[in-house]
Enzyme design. Structure first.
Site, PDB file in Angstrom:
ATOM      1  N   ASP A 189      -1.094  -1.942   3.344  1.00 26.01           N
ATOM      2  CA  ASP A 189      -0.265  -2.999   2.766  1.00 26.01           C
ATOM      3  C   ASP A 189       0.441  -2.456   1.531  1.00 26.01           C
ATOM      4  OD1 ASP A 189      -0.354  -6.384   2.977  1.00 26.01           O
ATOM      5  OD2 ASP A 189       0.417  -5.494   1.113  1.00 26.01           O
ATOM      6  N   ILE A 190       1.688  -2.834   1.362  1.00 22.92           N
ATOM      7  CA  ILE A 190       2.508  -2.334   0.259  1.00 22.92           C
ATOM      8  C   ILE A 190       2.043  -2.884  -1.097  1.00 22.92           C
ATOM      9  CG2 ILE A 190       4.300  -4.132   0.204  1.00 22.92           C
ATOM     10  CD1 ILE A 190       6.361  -1.806   0.221  1.00 22.92           C
TER      11      ILE A 190
ATOM     12  N   GLN B 146       2.109 -17.581   5.566  1.00 20.77           N
ATOM     13  CA  GLN B 146       2.514 -16.397   6.327  1.00 20.77           C
ATOM     14  C   GLN B 146       3.912 -15.991   5.854  1.00 20.77           C
ATOM     15  OE1 GLN B 146       2.778 -16.833  10.606  1.00 20.77           O
ATOM     16  NE2 GLN B 146       3.267 -14.669  10.917  1.00 20.77           N
TER      17      GLN B 146
ATOM     18  N   HIS C 193      -4.866  -8.780   8.426  1.00 18.92           N
ATOM     19  CA  HIS C 193      -5.194  -8.025   7.231  1.00 18.92           C
ATOM     20  C   HIS C 193      -6.638  -7.553   7.367  1.00 18.92           C
ATOM     21  CE1 HIS C 193      -1.888  -9.837   4.621  1.00 18.92           C
ATOM     22  NE2 HIS C 193      -1.955 -10.716   5.605  1.00 18.92           N
TER      23      HIS C 193
ATOM     24  N   HIS D 190       0.088 -10.206  12.256  1.00 19.70           N
ATOM     25  CA  HIS D 190      -0.643  -9.125  11.593  1.00 19.70           C
ATOM     26  C   HIS D 190      -1.997  -9.646  11.152  1.00 19.70           C
ATOM     27  CE1 HIS D 190       1.955 -11.195   8.706  1.00 19.70           C
ATOM     28  NE2 HIS D 190       1.032 -10.979   7.775  1.00 19.70           N
TER      29      HIS D 190
ATOM     30  N   ASN E 151      -2.781 -14.943   8.762  1.00 18.69           N
ATOM     31  CA  ASN E 151      -2.149 -16.188   8.336  1.00 18.69           C
ATOM     32  C   ASN E 151      -1.173 -16.656   9.405  1.00 18.69           C
ATOM     33  OD1 ASN E 151      -3.376 -16.326   5.719  1.00 18.69           O
ATOM     34  ND2 ASN E 151      -2.028 -14.647   5.085  1.00 18.69           N
TER      35      ASN E 151
HETATM   36  P1  AMP Z   1       1.266 -12.581   5.103  1.00 17.88           P
HETATM   37  O1  AMP Z   1       1.375 -13.430   3.882  1.00 17.88           O
HETATM   38  O2  AMP Z   1      -0.039 -12.779   5.822  1.00 17.88           O
HETATM   39  O3  AMP Z   1       2.462 -12.720   5.999  1.00 17.88           O
HETATM   40  O4  AMP Z   1       1.206 -11.076   4.593  1.00 17.88           O
HETATM   41  C1  AMP Z   1       2.308 -10.208   4.599  1.00 17.88           C
HETATM   42  C2  AMP Z   1       1.861  -8.918   3.973  1.00 17.88           C
HETATM   43  O5  AMP Z   1       2.813  -7.910   4.262  1.00 17.88           O
HETATM   44  C3  AMP Z   1       1.722  -8.971   2.451  1.00 17.88           C
HETATM   45  O6  AMP Z   1       0.377  -8.630   2.092  1.00 17.88           O
HETATM   46  C4  AMP Z   1       2.729  -7.925   1.961  1.00 17.88           C
HETATM   47  O7  AMP Z   1       2.285  -7.228   0.831  1.00 17.88           O
HETATM   48  C5  AMP Z   1       2.864  -7.029   3.180  1.00 17.88           C
HETATM   49  N1  AMP Z   1       4.113  -6.280   3.274  1.00 17.88           N
HETATM   50  C6  AMP Z   1       5.369  -6.758   3.162  1.00 17.88           C
HETATM   51  N2  AMP Z   1       6.273  -5.773   3.359  1.00 17.88           N
HETATM   52  C7  AMP Z   1       5.558  -4.642   3.621  1.00 17.88           C
HETATM   53  C8  AMP Z   1       5.902  -3.297   3.909  1.00 17.88           C
HETATM   54  N3  AMP Z   1       7.182  -2.882   3.954  1.00 17.88           N
HETATM   55  N4  AMP Z   1       4.909  -2.396   4.111  1.00 17.88           N
HETATM   56  C9  AMP Z   1       3.613  -2.791   4.048  1.00 17.88           C
HETATM   57  N5  AMP Z   1       3.217  -4.056   3.796  1.00 17.88           N
HETATM   58  C10 AMP Z   1       4.171  -4.973   3.571  1.00 17.88           C
END
Ligand code: AMP
Length: 122
Positions: free
Chosen positions: A33-34, A98, A106, A104, A91
């Site tokens: 995760d970023i 979400q 986590h 995805h 989520n």
């Molecule tokens: P959600 O709220 O469950 O949709 O989580 C989305 C997740 O994606 C968050 O934890 C972000 O930090 C992660 N995210 C968004 N863009 C990227 C990316 N380019 N590379 C890796 N993780 C990302």
């Protein structure tokens, strides 16, 4: 439920933007995760165009469902998390916040987790 192929994870799958990859097979891609919220915070996504768990379990083939969930277990094992333990979260939709409309899970690990959901309900 319409899939938006311009979402950030679709772009990662197409190789249009980079990711810090930890695992890939025919059914899934996993990357860090970023913005990590735990010492280990990895996302596992299916390769097909599915918005969420609801969309995936309705439309994906049995092979895709099995392959994806096996990949989640494999990734956690390869990260060395089986013994200390880890948390899985997916989520779905607005109430769960979400952000990215591509399914995805986590994987959170590397420390003891606190309560499942804050008492405030957030
Ligand atoms: P959600 O709220 O469950 O949709 O989580 C989305 C997740 O994606 C968050 O934890 C972000 O930090 C992660 N995210 C968004 N863009 C990227 C990316 N380019 N590379 C890796 N993780 C990302």
């Amino acid at each position: 439920m319409t899939y938006d192929d311009q979402n950030v994870f679709a772009k990662i799958l197409r190789g249009e933007i980079p990711c810090n990859k930890v695992y890939e097979d025919d059914y899934a891609l996993a990357f860090h995760d970023i913005a990590p919220q735990a010492p280990v915070h990895v996302l596992v996504i299916p390769k097909g165009p599915y918005v969420s768990t609801a969309d995936f379990t309705e439309k994906a083939s049995d092979a895709e469902v099995a392959g994806y969930f096996k990949a989640i277990g494999t990734v956690a094992r390869q990260l060395g998390l089986d013994e200390p333990g880890y948390r899985l979260i997916a989520n779905h939709g607005a109430d769960a916040h979400q952000e990215v409309p591509h399914l995805h899970f986590h994987i959170f690990g590397g420390r003891k987790m606190k309560g499942m959901i804050p008492k405030s309900g957030q």
